[in-house]
Design an enzyme around this catalytic site. Sequence first.
Site, PDB file in Angstrom:
ATOM      1  CG  HIS A 198     -10.374  15.022  -1.089  1.00 45.60           C
ATOM      2  ND1 HIS A 198     -11.497  15.762  -1.391  1.00 45.60           N
ATOM      3  CD2 HIS A 198     -10.796  14.010  -0.286  1.00 45.60           C
ATOM      4  CE1 HIS A 198     -12.562  15.205  -0.817  1.00 45.60           C
ATOM      5  NE2 HIS A 198     -12.154  14.143  -0.139  1.00 45.60           N
TER       6      HIS A 198
ATOM      7  CG  HIS B  23     -12.523   9.696  -1.220  1.00 46.78           C
ATOM      8  ND1 HIS B  23     -13.902   9.680  -1.222  1.00 46.78           N
ATOM      9  CD2 HIS B  23     -12.160  10.683  -0.355  1.00 46.78           C
ATOM     10  CE1 HIS B  23     -14.342  10.622  -0.395  1.00 46.78           C
ATOM     11  NE2 HIS B  23     -13.301  11.240   0.140  1.00 46.78           N
ATOM     12  CD  GLU B  24      -8.762  10.701   1.530  1.00 47.89           C
ATOM     13  OE1 GLU B  24      -8.372  11.895   1.552  1.00 47.89           O
ATOM     14  OE2 GLU B  24      -9.825  10.334   2.064  1.00 47.89           O
TER      15      GLU B  24
END
Length: 227
Positions: free
Chosen positions: A33, A29-30
């Site tokens: 980004h 997820h990170e």
Amino acid sequence: MEFLDQLLFYPLERLPFYLLTLIIAFTLHEFSHAYFANKFGDPTAKLLGRVTLNPAVHFDLLGIILLLIAGFGWARPVPVNRENFSNPRRMGIIVSAAGPLSNLLLGIVGCLIYAGMHQFGVIDGISNAKAVQGIHFFFDTFIVLNFFLFLFNLIPLPPLDGYRIVEDLVPRRVRAKLQQFEQWSIMIFLLIIVIPGFQNYTIRPLYDAAYNLSVFFLNMFKTLFGG
């Protein structure tokens, strides 16, 4: 052990599967980004070493503890400077959406693998009952929790990704007004999530929706595999 079972949001016997799932889910997820922010011209995350699949770089201890106890939590947010984008609004939406979409992708891939293991007899060929139970526990956890993180992060309240997407979608004057109430929105959001009884109307429905997504994709892949 009984105290731990009452303290944790998740069943104690499944805790290792939740932790493994969170390591994978939060890391990707990170990373997503950070990757797209860097790809679009903002080196902030890269300079901080966040364009990596190393879980230690992305984990926030308090966020993990709260997720295990309260059913919600977070990883270390990836810093993004939208002013470095050639098209701040469009690229900002993509960067914000990349995190939740990575969890959606993980959930779908989990369904694909799990359905394939069922349909091609991989699980039936394992004689160790504990190993079979572990496989079921892991995929049940991995799939539902990733779908939950996908839905949870799309809630349009700060500090979640859904709010950042809304910020980039609305006109600049509306965005300025939203930012005036941002600190209060965060407090209201946390209170709604934390107050006993409210989880039946906040977290639980999201888990139900995540479970329904898992059933949909598992049935779809089983059908594709001829099941």
